[in-house]
Design an enzyme around this catalytic site. Structure first.
Site, PDB file in Angstrom:
ATOM      1  N   THR A 389       1.005  -1.285   0.032  1.00 32.02           N
ATOM      2  CA  THR A 389      -0.012   0.061   0.046  1.00 32.02           C
ATOM      3  C   THR A 389       0.761   1.232   0.051  1.00 32.02           C
ATOM      4  OG1 THR A 389      -1.479  -1.337   1.168  1.00 32.02           O
ATOM      5  CG2 THR A 389      -2.082   0.985   1.346  1.00 32.02           C
ATOM      6  N   SER A 407      -4.055   2.174  -2.183  1.00 33.57           N
ATOM      7  CA  SER A 407      -3.595   0.641  -2.457  1.00 33.57           C
ATOM      8  C   SER A 407      -4.297   0.221  -3.663  1.00 33.57           C
ATOM      9  CB  SER A 407      -3.838  -0.027  -1.059  1.00 33.57           C
ATOM     10  OG  SER A 407      -3.390  -1.466  -1.328  1.00 33.57           O
ATOM     11  N   ASP A 431      -9.876  -8.673   0.650  1.00 35.26           N
ATOM     12  CA  ASP A 431      -9.902  -8.094   1.764  1.00 35.26           C
ATOM     13  C   ASP A 431     -11.270  -8.645   2.710  1.00 35.26           C
ATOM     14  OD1 ASP A 431      -7.548  -6.978   1.838  1.00 35.26           O
ATOM     15  OD2 ASP A 431      -7.933  -4.787   1.916  1.00 35.26           O
ATOM     16  N   SER A 461      -7.336  -1.858   7.107  1.00 38.21           N
ATOM     17  CA  SER A 461      -6.348  -1.075   8.403  1.00 38.21           C
ATOM     18  C   SER A 461      -5.764   0.155   7.850  1.00 38.21           C
ATOM     19  CB  SER A 461      -5.121  -2.257   8.207  1.00 38.21           C
ATOM     20  OG  SER A 461      -5.569  -3.287   9.110  1.00 38.21           O
ATOM     21  N   GLY A 482      -0.460  -3.223   5.550  1.00 33.62           N
ATOM     22  CA  GLY A 482      -1.446  -3.895   5.917  1.00 33.62           C
ATOM     23  C   GLY A 482      -1.716  -4.297   7.407  1.00 33.62           C
TER      24      GLY A 482
END
EC number: 2.3.2.2
Length: 577
Positions: A389, A407, A431, A461, A482
């Protein structure tokens, strides 16, 4: 005598490999508790100070693009958007036009910061059990893994509302980087090597040279991506969601079993939201609301606030880290059980923001022994997020500020590009809690609240955050990484606000990480001052010595100056004027 000479030479070599004490923010600091910079760089490569504008990003070229636009008269929004488009070119394995993100914005005319959600969403044809047959393959690679991209809509629409310069001017540095190329750096070469076998043929034609990853220092030129950027510079987000780029994307979806439709693209909306806020000591913390994990960051800060952390650390470093690990365990347990899209599931935000709730959550802390995560594990699905990301923090002398995390999810996303346009597509569908009971390699926990539904946004996150003292902005921060993101931001805030360390120390200091499951404390080597490892083992923590995958990018405003810090775990840079 010969032995003595050899010993002296070894000592000289050891000392020469270590930097002398650094001068940061006018202070002499030791590097003993900081992680070693990656790729033979020096600590001094990762921080700087300025007076008018400061940027911290995951790419030197992207930071330079932002500085270029700032010097043309751009405001913090112009600078952020320029940096974002540029980093879409220079970190194609981490972010891009085919991804999505979150952004927290503060301008002086605002009463409070505001939040923008342009994260990828599940296609209208998505379903809860769509990955049951081949959960890993279908949710990570290929067109079935792709969520509806949001980055282009988010960046263009935020710029249209709050930027000053023409979009063409703001995107120009990114177009130049795509057309003329930039030198391949170690992290990019490594990512290409690891992903080469998963890439579709069109992606291979862009990123491989005679079937191999380009060497470090060779130019990576992306002509098709430059074409896409030129279209966006001319038409905003129209071509991406309703024009030529959209047509190519939808055609590829139909040919390859993907689910994103023209209606999905046409219906995509950037969501403006109220930021979440909580006090911490003498500060006010503003962060993204769900489906970001900012809410759990605030709960953990409220738990941490129940102890005088600096005094605890100075008295007993082991107890400090033991307490911090237990705060993390409880915060991530909440995330596992409650985290999801608030438009589809009831998330008790007021409860999670309550100081009383946080006090109660940590009230069973045992200074002598670790608690256990196992009692929480039933009815939950192990989940994960990729560390691939990126984050950008920007602030100017007036306190206008942006923190944004973007991301494409896993390394090189779904390993496919939009044919003819060079845009790497995300695999953000991974995800979600993709298949009940099916564990993911990274081991983060997810529950029914994060199951797949049409038009739903997965739990993330990503936690871009702004810090205020009174009515003045103090700090902009955030990270890729992450499942490591929230704990990295948490520790950087504690180092800044409790320990009063310099901004660079707060980014580069060794960290711990506990994410509830697996039930283990991941620790970087610099944490082991004063025999912390032994002390945590005695308290029955399962310890794992490992690197921390989060990379913080932070900007601080203090005493009329702006300070930037880029995480030495990566290859980013700060810059300003």
């Amino acid at each position: 005598m010969k032995s003595k000479t050899v010993s002296i030479l070894i000592l000289i070599l050891f000392v020469s490999c270590r930097e002398l004490p650094l001068t940061v923010e006018g202070k002499k600091i030791s590097t003993d508790l900081l992680v070693l910079p990656a790729h033979e760089k020096r600590h001094s490569d990762f921080f700087s100070e300025s007076e008018s504008l400061m940027i911290a990003s995951d790419s030197p070229e992207a930071t330079a693009a932002g500085v270029e636009v700032g010097k043309l008269g751009g405001n913090v929004v112009d600078v952020t958007i320029a940096t974002s488009f540029a980093i879409s070119v220079t970190r194609p394995h981490s972010t891009g036009l085919g991804g999505g993100g979150f952004l927290v914005l503060y301008l002086k005319e605002f009463p409070e910061p505001i939040a923008f959600d342009f994260r990828e969403r599940a296609p209208g044809a998505a379903s809860r059990n769509m990955y049951q047959k081949k959960p890993k393959e279908d949710s990570l690679f290929g067109y079935r893994a792709v969520g509806v991209p949001g980055n282009v809509a988010g960046l263009v629409q935020i710029h249209k509302r709050y930027g000053k310069l023409p979009l063409k001017t703001v995107i120009a540095p990114a177009i130049r980087l795509a057309e003329q190329g930039f030198p391949v750096y170690p992290d990019l070469r490594s990512a290409i090597q690891k992903s080469a076998k998963d890439m579709d043929e069109e992606m291979k034609s862009i990123f491989l040279v005679n079937g191999n990853a380009p060497k470090v220092g060779e130019l990576l030129i992306q002509k098709d991506l430059a074409k896409s950027l030129n279209l966006i510079a001319e038409s905003g987000d129209r071509e991406f969601y309703r024009g030529k780029i959209a047509l190519s994307l939808i055609t590829a979806m139909r040919l390859n079993g993907g689910l994103v439709s023209s209606r999905d693209l046409n219906d995509f909306r950037v969501l403006e939201k109220k930021t979440l806020k909580s006090t911490y000591r003498d500060y006010t913390i503003f962060t993204m609301p769900p489906p970001s994990s900012g809410i759990h960051l605030l709960t953990m800060l409220s738990m941490a606030e129940t102890k005088p952390l600096r005094e605890l650390y100075e008295k007993d470093a082991t107890e400090y880290y033991h307490f911090l690990a237990e705060v993390m365990r409880r915060g991530y347990a909440d995330r596992a059980i409650l985290g999801g899209d608030p438009q589809f599931t009831n998330i008790p935000v007021e409860l999670l923001l309550s100081k009383k709730y946080a006090e109660q959550k940590i009230s069973d802390f045992d200074p002598e022994s670790a608690s256990e995560s196992s009692s929480y594990l039933k009815d939950l699905n192990p989940r994960a997020e990729s560390p691939q990301t990126t984050h950008i923090s920007v602030m100017d002398r007036e306190g206008n500020a942006v923190a944004t995390t973007q991301s494409i999810n896993f390394r090189f996303g779904a390993s496919v590009v939009i044919p003819g346009y060079g845009i790497v597509l995300n695999d953000t569908m991974d995800d979600f809690s993709r298949a009940p009971g099916e564990p993911n390699v990274y081991g983060l926990i997810g529950a029914e609240a994060n199951s797949i539904l049409p038009k739903k946004t997965p739990l993330s996150s990503m936690s871009p955050t702004l810090v205020f003292r009174g009515k003045e902005t103090v700090l902009a921060t955030g990270a890729p990484g992450g499942s490591y993101i929230v704990n990295a931001v948490l520790q950087s805030l504690i180092y800044n606000l409790d320990f009063k360390l310099t901004l660079y120390e707060s980014v580069a200091r060794g960290r711990i990480h506990h994410q509830f499951f697996p039930d283990a404390v991941f620790i970087e080597k610099p944490v082991n001052e004063r025999n912390v490892f032994d002390g945590l083992s005695v308290r029955k923590h399962d310890l794992r010595i490992a690197p921390n995958f989060a990379k913080l990018f932070s900007v601080k405003r203090e005493n009329g100056k702006l300070f930037g810090a880029s995480d030495p775990r990566g290859e980013g840079a700060t810059g300003g004027f």
